[in-house]
Each structure stands twice: as C-alpha cells, then as structure tokens.
Design an enzyme around this catalytic site. Structure first.
Site, PDB file in Angstrom:
ATOM      1  N   LYS A  22       0.849  -1.210   0.000  1.00 34.56           N
ATOM      2  CA  LYS A  22       0.000   0.000   0.000  1.00 34.56           C
ATOM      3  C   LYS A  22       0.872   1.242   0.000  1.00 34.56           C
ATOM      4  CE  LYS A  22      -1.613   1.523   4.099  1.00 34.56           C
ATOM      5  NZ  LYS A  22      -1.290   2.899   4.506  1.00 34.56           N
ATOM      6  N   ASN A  23       1.910   1.242   0.842  1.00 34.66           N
ATOM      7  CA  ASN A  23       2.717   2.459   1.019  1.00 34.66           C
ATOM      8  C   ASN A  23       3.725   2.688  -0.093  1.00 34.66           C
ATOM      9  OD1 ASN A  23       1.202   2.903   3.245  1.00 34.66           O
ATOM     10  ND2 ASN A  23       2.800   2.405   4.741  1.00 34.66           N
ATOM     11  N   CYS A 124      -4.702  12.378  12.777  1.00 28.33           N
ATOM     12  CA  CYS A 124      -5.442  11.106  12.721  1.00 28.33           C
ATOM     13  C   CYS A 124      -5.234  10.434  14.073  1.00 28.33           C
ATOM     14  CB  CYS A 124      -4.924  10.250  11.585  1.00 28.33           C
ATOM     15  SG  CYS A 124      -3.279   9.635  11.885  1.00 28.33           S
ATOM     16  N   ARG A 129       0.350  14.558  12.863  1.00 33.14           N
ATOM     17  CA  ARG A 129       0.817  14.366  11.489  1.00 33.14           C
ATOM     18  C   ARG A 129       1.004  15.685  10.706  1.00 33.14           C
ATOM     19  NH1 ARG A 129      -0.773   8.995  10.046  1.00 33.14           N
ATOM     20  NH2 ARG A 129       0.802   9.080   8.459  1.00 33.14           N
ATOM     21  N   PRO A 130       1.879  16.586  11.163  1.00 34.09           N
ATOM     22  CA  PRO A 130       2.083  17.849  10.434  1.00 34.09           C
ATOM     23  C   PRO A 130       2.719  17.619   9.063  1.00 34.09           C
ATOM     24  CG  PRO A 130       3.757  17.565  12.099  1.00 34.09           C
ATOM     25  CD  PRO A 130       2.791  16.443  12.302  1.00 34.09           C
ATOM     26  N   ILE A 131       2.718  18.647   8.222  1.00 36.55           N
ATOM     27  CA  ILE A 131       3.394  18.531   6.915  1.00 36.55           C
ATOM     28  C   ILE A 131       4.410  19.656   6.721  1.00 36.55           C
ATOM     29  CG2 ILE A 131       1.491  17.312   5.763  1.00 36.55           C
ATOM     30  CD1 ILE A 131       0.807  20.060   4.419  1.00 36.55           C
ATOM     31  N   LEU A 133       7.558  19.696   7.077  1.00 39.22           N
ATOM     32  CA  LEU A 133       8.787  19.295   6.353  1.00 39.22           C
ATOM     33  C   LEU A 133       8.548  19.284   4.837  1.00 39.22           C
ATOM     34  CD1 LEU A 133       9.970  16.388   8.685  1.00 39.22           C
ATOM     35  CD2 LEU A 133      10.801  18.748   8.647  1.00 39.22           C
ATOM     36  N   ASP A 313       5.163   0.717  11.846  1.00 40.51           N
ATOM     37  CA  ASP A 313       3.941   0.058  11.340  1.00 40.51           C
ATOM     38  C   ASP A 313       3.839  -1.394  11.775  1.00 40.51           C
ATOM     39  OD1 ASP A 313       3.797   1.818   8.138  1.00 40.51           O
ATOM     40  OD2 ASP A 313       3.386   2.420  10.197  1.00 40.51           O
ATOM     41  N   ILE A 335       8.258   7.160  16.753  1.00 39.15           N
ATOM     42  CA  ILE A 335       7.888   7.896  15.541  1.00 39.15           C
ATOM     43  C   ILE A 335       6.608   8.715  15.726  1.00 39.15           C
ATOM     44  CG2 ILE A 335       7.350   7.682  13.074  1.00 39.15           C
ATOM     45  CD1 ILE A 335      10.188   6.748  13.687  1.00 39.15           C
ATOM     46  N   ARG A 405      -8.309  -0.647   4.820  1.00 41.49           N
ATOM     47  CA  ARG A 405      -7.410   0.350   4.206  1.00 41.49           C
ATOM     48  C   ARG A 405      -6.041  -0.257   3.904  1.00 41.49           C
ATOM     49  NH1 ARG A 405      -7.235   6.085   6.965  1.00 41.49           N
ATOM     50  NH2 ARG A 405      -5.887   6.227   5.146  1.00 41.49           N
TER      51      ARG A 405
HETATM   52  C1  EPZ Z   1       4.390   7.011   6.117  1.00 41.93           C
HETATM   53  O1  EPZ Z   1       3.622   8.049   6.706  1.00 41.93           O
HETATM   54  C2  EPZ Z   1       3.490   5.787   6.079  1.00 41.93           C
HETATM   55  N1  EPZ Z   1       2.312   6.067   5.248  1.00 41.93           N
HETATM   56  C3  EPZ Z   1       3.047   5.427   7.488  1.00 41.93           C
HETATM   57  O2  EPZ Z   1       2.273   4.232   7.403  1.00 41.93           O
HETATM   58  C4  EPZ Z   1       4.290   5.143   8.332  1.00 41.93           C
HETATM   59  O3  EPZ Z   1       3.899   4.858   9.655  1.00 41.93           O
HETATM   60  C5  EPZ Z   1       5.225   6.368   8.295  1.00 41.93           C
HETATM   61  O4  EPZ Z   1       5.541   6.706   6.933  1.00 41.93           O
HETATM   62  C6  EPZ Z   1       6.527   6.113   9.044  1.00 41.93           C
HETATM   63  O5  EPZ Z   1       7.190   5.016   8.469  1.00 41.93           O
HETATM   64  C7  EPZ Z   1       2.420   5.998   3.900  1.00 41.93           C
HETATM   65  O6  EPZ Z   1       3.484   5.714   3.364  1.00 41.93           O
HETATM   66  C8  EPZ Z   1       1.167   6.260   3.105  1.00 41.93           C
HETATM   67  P1  EPZ Z   1       6.508  10.392   8.126  1.00 41.93           P
HETATM   68  P2  EPZ Z   1       4.181   9.577   6.685  1.00 41.93           P
HETATM   69  O7  EPZ Z   1       6.413  11.648   7.346  1.00 41.93           O
HETATM   70  O8  EPZ Z   1       4.939   9.807   5.449  1.00 41.93           O
HETATM   71  C9  EPZ Z   1       6.715  13.679  11.530  1.00 41.93           C
HETATM   72  C10 EPZ Z   1       0.478   2.788   7.837  1.00 41.93           C
HETATM   73  O9  EPZ Z   1       0.077   2.255   8.888  1.00 41.93           O
HETATM   74  N2  EPZ Z   1       6.535  14.646  10.440  1.00 41.93           N
HETATM   75  O10 EPZ Z   1       7.687   9.488   7.883  1.00 41.93           O
HETATM   76  O11 EPZ Z   1       3.065  10.464   7.010  1.00 41.93           O
HETATM   77  C11 EPZ Z   1       5.466  12.813  11.728  1.00 41.93           C
HETATM   78  O12 EPZ Z   1       4.529  13.471  12.558  1.00 41.93           O
HETATM   79  C12 EPZ Z   1       0.898   4.242   7.835  1.00 41.93           C
HETATM   80  O13 EPZ Z   1       0.593   2.187   6.738  1.00 41.93           O
HETATM   81  C13 EPZ Z   1       6.666  16.016  10.730  1.00 41.93           C
HETATM   82  O14 EPZ Z   1       6.904  16.401  11.868  1.00 41.93           O
HETATM   83  O15 EPZ Z   1       5.182   9.533   7.923  1.00 41.93           O
HETATM   84  C14 EPZ Z   1       6.036  11.584  12.373  1.00 41.93           C
HETATM   85  O16 EPZ Z   1       6.216  11.823  13.742  1.00 41.93           O
HETATM   86  C15 EPZ Z   1       0.683   4.907   9.178  1.00 41.93           C
HETATM   87  N3  EPZ Z   1       6.504  16.907   9.717  1.00 41.93           N
HETATM   88  C16 EPZ Z   1       7.403  11.431  11.712  1.00 41.93           C
HETATM   89  O17 EPZ Z   1       7.713  12.726  11.164  1.00 41.93           O
HETATM   90  C17 EPZ Z   1       6.254  16.519   8.428  1.00 41.93           C
HETATM   91  O18 EPZ Z   1       6.159  17.384   7.538  1.00 41.93           O
HETATM   92  C18 EPZ Z   1       7.440  10.420  10.584  1.00 41.93           C
HETATM   93  O19 EPZ Z   1       6.397  10.744   9.679  1.00 41.93           O
HETATM   94  C19 EPZ Z   1       6.131  15.133   8.158  1.00 41.93           C
HETATM   95  C20 EPZ Z   1       6.282  14.219   9.178  1.00 41.93           C
END
Ligand code: EPZ
Length: 429
Positions: A22-23, A124, A129-131, A133, A313, A335, A405
């Site tokens: 999925k990811n 969620c 889950r900020p964006i 970065l 995960d 994480i 999902r």
């Molecule tokens: C991906 O989410 C995966 N989803 C998640 O899988 C997975 O848990 C996660 O990576 C970590 O491996 C998909 O690939 C669709 P991150 P993502 O950006 O990209 C913080 C599942 O169960 N962060 O690596 O959203 C964030 O809050 C899902 O399949 C910021 O602070 O994860 C977290 O603490 C759940 N600012 C950490 O970084 C940002 O702009 C890692 O998040 C982005 C992230």
C-alpha cells in the site's frame, strides 16, 4: 458497519500470498501525474486507500483504466494512469482528510502545472501528522507556500536546491523527490528516508526517465529533466503485511509460507526483531517460510525507528505477540505520539501491559481471552485480529473499515490457512 468474528486457537498453515505494498502503491500512483505518457502499475493491492486516491486523480483530470483484477492469477490488479490533461490542481478537504497520502499529489502538481492547492490533511488517530517538512522542502526548491482556510496554496517554477530534513520523513522525501524530477537544475535531499517504498518510487521514476542517484541512501541527488515519459512498473510486496502474517503464524504455533518477491530484502527492519522473538525464517523460491523455532515466544526489547530500524507500522503487531511471551518485553514507540491505542483493547483480552510515556511494558501471560474489541487505526486493528487468532473462544473486532485500508482480502487469506474467521454486518458501533 462490519465486524470480524474469530474463533481463536487454530494453527495457521500453508501458503499465504502477500499483496503489493500500500505504502509503495500510493506514491507510485501520484507519480502518474508527472507524465503525459501514461504510467501502468502492476500488482496493486485491492484496497480502500487505492480507490480513494484513484478518485482524487480522476478529479484532477487523470484517465484511469484497470486491467482485470489479477487476484485469480496470484497478482494484484493493474492500473494505467493517463495524465495528458490535468484539469484541476486542487485536492479537496473531503478526500485529503480521509487519506493523508493524498498530500503526495502536491509535488507532482507543482512540478507539472506550477501550482497546487491541497487541503491540510489534519491529524489522525496516531498523531497530529504535520506537513511542515513537506512545505519547507518545496520552498527550498523555489515554491511559494501560503496557508489559507485550511488549504496549502503553492505555486512557482521549481528550481534545483538542497533540502535537509531535520526529521526523517517518508512522505516529505517522496513529495520532494517527485517534484525535483521536473525542477530546473539539480536537487539534493539530505537525511532522506530510506524505506523500501521510496526505493520503489525512485526506481519507477528512473524508468520514466528521471535522473536520480543515491537510491536507497539518505542522500538523494536528482538532476531535473524537461519531462518524463510513460513506463510500466510492478509494485513491491507489502513488507508490513508480510510481517503481520509472520506474527500470526507464531501466535498460532503454525507455519506459513509467505509468497512474495524478495521479501527478506524488504523486511530487513522487521526480520531481526522477529528472529530475536523466537521466529525462524527460511527463504524459498516463492517467498519465506516462517514458524516459531522452539514453540515459544521470547520476550524482547524493541524500539521503533526509521528504516532500516524496526518499523513503527509493525509495533502494534509485535505487541500483540509479546502478550504471550516468556518473561517480559519492552516496546518503545519513537515515531508517532499516540500509537498505543491497541493497548487498552489488548488488555480487555487479558493482556498485562503498562504504558509509561512512549514505552510499553508487556508481561507475558499464558492465554488471551476472546472479547469484543474496537479497532481504532489500521495497524491497531491488525493487532486485535492477531490476538483473536490466538485467544480462547470468540473475539469480535469492530470498526474494521480501518483494516480494509491496508489488508487486502484478510479474511480469505487467513481462512485459507485454517483460521476460523468471518466478517458480518453489524448495526452497532
Ligand atoms: C508514512 O507516513 C506511512 N504512510 C506510514 O504508514 C508510516 O507509519 C510512516 O511513513 C513512518 O514510516 C504511507 O506511506 C502512506 P513520516 P508519513 O512523514 O509519510 C513527523 C500505515 O500504517 N513529520 O515518515 O506520514 C510525523 O509526525 C501508515 O501504513 C513532521 O513532523 O510519515 C512523524 O512523527 C501509518 N513533519 C514522523 O515525522 C512533516 O512534515 C514520521 O512521519 C512530516 C512528518
């Protein structure tokens, strides 16, 4: 609503096909926006999130066609995404709030059209889950970003630059990587995430004509090109699904052959921990055989980390297994800030778990007891299914839309290996 009913205590045995990841599939679908030439993806899992993203891409003007679902041929479905005319650059709130990965259309839209209006995804169950970065990265390669009324409004002609991620972020790495392919000049991404799904995306982009070096490392260098051409690409197997079913084999004292290409390579972060917990893995030409080595689950300490560390995960699924360990186990989640929602539900089944901040201590018990439990997020719901497979009597897992999902044909796959499991409609919760 629907629920899953499990009569626990049955050994799982036989072959279990692992679906496409999925990811990996979600960012790969977004990469289809980068070319007019059409991107055909094979081995896509038949999941709710894939359908949600396909509907978003269609709203943006993509023409999406599916080949017959390849399930009966042991493969996932094939999809062709044709983005010759992008008719909208807006990803609306009602889609993005349902599925956070929709944010991954931002980079491709910016790169292709010079603008993108994408709803902020919101938080969620597992965290806010900020964006930030993602947005900082786009500014580093020339985009202007404005936040207004819950939307990110971004525009500008992208040019090469250097991005340093202070926190490893899978999504931010993917978003910037896709945008950088069409930026003018060379982009360097430092402290990039190294998850196998990013390697899958990078390899597909290269097949489309992108110039990327450092694939698989934390330093990605992208030399922008004027355009990308169409390609065909096969999605990698789902390492988290595979790890989840390895846990199922162990918890039921059974043996499964997980069917999927190069599983040992993509499961690096998971295999080490599961072997320490007492599982054996044997490579075969179809995949990976897994069972308990000495019919007991060993209590271990685990800390979730970015790849190649133990994946967050898999945290909930490991915890389900540790409820039955010899001795005790300590699991630390580094994480996400709220990824222990499965703990109270596991405790309702008799598990002995105490939480202290981001660390859970699990004391092994002899048997879990079946109970009605509530799924709260994707991986938490899988941990409850795993507990139900091992528990005495009947377990009912409610709100299983979370499961749909990320786990394709879960009931069919488990039933085929000996589980007593079914799903049914329910009018409550
Ligand atoms: C991906 O989410 C995966 N989803 C998640 O899988 C997975 O848990 C996660 O990576 C970590 O491996 C998909 O690939 C669709 P991150 P993502 O950006 O990209 C913080 C599942 O169960 N962060 O690596 O959203 C964030 O809050 C899902 O399949 C910021 O602070 O994860 C977290 O603490 C759940 N600012 C950490 O970084 C940002 O702009 C890692 O998040 C982005 C992230």
């Amino acid at each position: 609503m629907e629920k899953i009913i499990i009569e626990g205590g049955y050994r799982l045995e036989g072959e279990l096909p692992i679906s496409g990841a999925k990811n990996a599939a979600l960012p790969l679908m977004c990469a289809g926006l980068l070319t007019k030439g059409g991107l055909t993806l094979h081995n896509l899992p038949n999941l709710a999130d894939i359908k949600t993203l396909a509907s978003l891409l269609t709203e943006l003007g993509c023409h999406i066609t599916y080949e017959k679902d390849g399930w009966d041929r042991g493969l996932g479905q094939s999809m062709t995404i044709k983005a010759d005319h992008i008719t909208s650059t807006t990803a609306p709130y009602d889609i993005v709030r349902k599925m956070r990965a929709s944010i991954l259309v931002l980079g491709p839209l910016l790169a292709r059209e010079g603008e993108a209006i994408v709803s902020l995804p919101g938080g969620c169950a597992i965290g806010n889950r900020p964006i930030d970065l993602h947005l900082k990265g786009f500014e580093d390669i020339g985009a202007s970003i404005e936040l207004k009324e819950g939307y990110v409004r971004s525009s500008g002609k992208l040019r090469g630059g250097t991005i340093y991620f202070p926190t490893v972020s899978v999504g931010a790495t993917e978003n910037i990587l896709m945008a950088a392919c069409l930026a003018q000049g060379t982009t360097t991404i430092e402290n990039a995430a190294k998850e196998p799904e990013i390697t899958d995306l990078a390899q597909c982009l290269v097949a489309m004509g992108a110039k990327i070096t450092g694939i698989g490392s934390s330093r990605l260098v992208v030399e922008g090109v004027p355009e990308l051409h169409g390609a065909e690409y096969t999605v990698m197997p789902d390492r988290i699904e595979a790890g989840s079913y390895a846990v199922a084999a162990a918890m039921t004292h059974g043996e499964l052959e997980l069917i999927g290409k190069n599983l040992p390579e993509v499961m690096t972060g998971t295999l080490g921990i599961l072997k320490k917990a007492g599982l054996t893995f044997i490579n075969t030409d179809k995949g990976l055989i897994t069972r308990l080595t000495n019919d007991k689950i060993i209590g271990i300490n685990a800390v979730t980390n970015p790849y190649p560390g133990f994946p967050t995960d898999m945290q909930a699924q490991l915890m389900a297994m540790m409820t039955l360990c010899e001795g005790a186990s300590v699991i630390t989640e580094t994480i996400f800030e709220n990824r222990f929602m499965h703990v109270p539900e596991l405790c309702r089944m008799g598990a002995d778990i105490t939480i202290n901040g981001s660390t859970a201590t699990i004391r092994g018990i002899k048997r879990l007891l079946g109970a009605p439990v509530m799924a709260t997020d994707l991986r938490a719901s899988m941990s409850l299914v795993l507990a139900g497979l091992a528990a005495e009597d009947i377990t009912e897992v409610n709100r299983i839309y979370h499961l749909d999902r990320g786990y394709e044909r879960l009931v069919q796959k488990l039933e085929a290996c000996g589980a007593k499991i079914s799903r049914m409609k329910t009018d409550n919760i």
